[in-house]
Design an enzyme around this catalytic site. Sequence first.
Site, PDB file in Angstrom:
ATOM      1  N   ARG A  29      19.313  -3.233   3.600  1.00 47.91           N
ATOM      2  CA  ARG A  29      20.016  -4.380   3.013  1.00 47.91           C
ATOM      3  C   ARG A  29      19.194  -5.658   3.154  1.00 47.91           C
ATOM      4  O   ARG A  29      18.689  -6.203   2.173  1.00 47.91           O
ATOM      5  CB  ARG A  29      21.410  -4.524   3.686  1.00 47.91           C
ATOM      6  CG  ARG A  29      22.362  -5.468   2.962  1.00 47.91           C
ATOM      7  CD  ARG A  29      22.121  -6.939   3.249  1.00 47.91           C
ATOM      8  NE  ARG A  29      22.183  -7.279   4.664  1.00 47.91           N
ATOM      9  CZ  ARG A  29      21.857  -8.466   5.137  1.00 47.91           C
ATOM     10  NH1 ARG A  29      21.445  -9.435   4.327  1.00 47.91           N
ATOM     11  NH2 ARG A  29      21.903  -8.717   6.436  1.00 47.91           N
ATOM     12  N   ASP A  30      19.005  -6.136   4.365  1.00 53.44           N
ATOM     13  CA  ASP A  30      18.296  -7.412   4.550  1.00 53.44           C
ATOM     14  C   ASP A  30      16.838  -7.263   4.128  1.00 53.44           C
ATOM     15  O   ASP A  30      16.227  -8.206   3.608  1.00 53.44           O
ATOM     16  CB  ASP A  30      18.388  -7.854   6.017  1.00 53.44           C
ATOM     17  CG  ASP A  30      18.304  -9.361   6.194  1.00 53.44           C
ATOM     18  OD1 ASP A  30      17.928 -10.060   5.241  1.00 53.44           O
ATOM     19  OD2 ASP A  30      18.612  -9.846   7.293  1.00 53.44           O
ATOM     20  N   HIS A 227      20.767 -11.472  15.539  1.00 51.72           N
ATOM     21  CA  HIS A 227      20.079 -11.119  14.290  1.00 51.72           C
ATOM     22  C   HIS A 227      18.885 -12.064  14.161  1.00 51.72           C
ATOM     23  O   HIS A 227      19.017 -13.178  13.666  1.00 51.72           O
ATOM     24  CB  HIS A 227      21.090 -11.295  13.142  1.00 51.72           C
ATOM     25  CG  HIS A 227      20.569 -11.008  11.778  1.00 51.72           C
ATOM     26  ND1 HIS A 227      20.869  -9.861  11.087  1.00 51.72           N
ATOM     27  CD2 HIS A 227      19.790 -11.736  10.935  1.00 51.72           C
ATOM     28  CE1 HIS A 227      20.303  -9.891   9.893  1.00 51.72           C
ATOM     29  NE2 HIS A 227      19.651 -11.022   9.765  1.00 51.72           N
ATOM     30  N   HIS A 229      15.161 -13.191  12.884  1.00 50.64           N
ATOM     31  CA  HIS A 229      14.018 -13.069  11.974  1.00 50.64           C
ATOM     32  C   HIS A 229      12.787 -13.521  12.751  1.00 50.64           C
ATOM     33  O   HIS A 229      12.890 -14.310  13.695  1.00 50.64           O
ATOM     34  CB  HIS A 229      14.249 -13.914  10.715  1.00 50.64           C
ATOM     35  CG  HIS A 229      15.239 -13.286   9.774  1.00 50.64           C
ATOM     36  ND1 HIS A 229      14.863 -12.643   8.624  1.00 50.64           N
ATOM     37  CD2 HIS A 229      16.590 -13.171   9.835  1.00 50.64           C
ATOM     38  CE1 HIS A 229      15.942 -12.174   8.006  1.00 50.64           C
ATOM     39  NE2 HIS A 229      17.011 -12.485   8.712  1.00 50.64           N
ATOM     40  N   CYS A 260      15.568 -13.741   3.325  1.00 49.33           N
ATOM     41  CA  CYS A 260      16.788 -14.076   2.611  1.00 49.33           C
ATOM     42  C   CYS A 260      16.383 -14.766   1.319  1.00 49.33           C
ATOM     43  O   CYS A 260      15.666 -15.769   1.352  1.00 49.33           O
ATOM     44  CB  CYS A 260      17.687 -14.996   3.437  1.00 49.33           C
ATOM     45  SG  CYS A 260      19.170 -15.480   2.530  1.00 49.33           S
TER      46      CYS A 260
END
Length: 317
Positions: A29-30, A227, A229, A260
């Site tokens: 997904r990400d 979460h 990055h 994103c």
Amino acid sequence: MTGVVDRPATHPAPGVGAAEVTIWEVGPRDGLQNESAVVPTATKAAFVQRLVAAGLPVVEATSFVHPKWVPQLADAADLLTALAADEALGDAARDLPVLVPNERGLDRAIELGCRHVAIFASATETFAQRNLNRSFEDQFAMFAPTVERARGAAMRVRGYLSMCFGDPWEGAVPPTQVVASGVRLLELGCDQLSLGDTIGVATPGHVRALLTAFADAGVGTDRIAVHFHDTYGQARANSYAALEAGVRTFDASAGGLGGCPYAESATGNLATEDLVWMLEGLGVRTGVDLDALIATSRWMADQLGRPSASRVVQARS
Ligand code: HMG
Ligand code: MG
């Protein structure tokens, strides 16, 4: 090559050695939401299947967002149909989490029998507008009926919160603002809150301070996931800080895929292999087969036509 070290030696650290953690895999997904090339649905399905087979306990499959907003995941329904037909996955395909921003997304997830959804909020005004086309305040009005209906249908609901450590338009984001936003998501009925460092600017002391602020507001680490990055190379250090503070659910992306599309300064997520290597070295149990995971990320890198960003995958290649 002889004498290669293909596993870290185990040296438990005080307080975390006996821990067992859940890695929440977000690569499909990400990771794939940010690819410029269109990845075929069959390749996405194989990616999810291989990640599950490698022992990842939670694999976030896709998003039921507006296809114009994220064309990379426009095949969400086809992907879930393919996964549901997979014999190895069977009924477990329905437990793979999917993102839903609103009731329309929830309807699409329900039609396909999903049992686990995630809403995604912003801790800042600007990112709420850019990512959700809603004001900060209006995003909660969009989520409230979505979460209520999902809970009513006995679904599990995760609440993502973005820009918890900094925002590319607004700069520093005060912990009080993040905590207030996170508490609202939990009050709506989310069973877990995932704190997103969307643009990868957090550092370990900041992580500890934010977790302390949540604890002071009555939200313990048992309800929190992190979460990270890796934009500034801090994702592993931040994960370690969160582990020490008691967090036991870590989001990561196989091969470090990700970003994103509505926050250009966001690069890939923490690579799952790099997290697993650190945790194995600490004696923390993950249930993940590192070799199978590395093979999966190598295969995916071949599909995408570029090398994996994971340091462990690179070191083992
Ligand atoms: P909008 O344009 O304001 O939508 O977008 P709307 O409510 O005004 O509806 C307009 C039309 O879209 C309607 O159709 C709806 O039915 C349709 P019409 O009546 O005109 O024919 N529509 C939909 N169609 C399919 N699926 C839907 C859906 N919703 C409405 N779910 C919206 C609002 C929220 C939909 C849009 O802004 C959107 O899709 N945003 C998603 C952006 C996104 O996916 N970003 C990446 C994920 S977040 C992230 O990566 C961060 C995270 O990793 C954590 C971190 O790192 O911080 C989670
Ligand atoms: Mg993210």
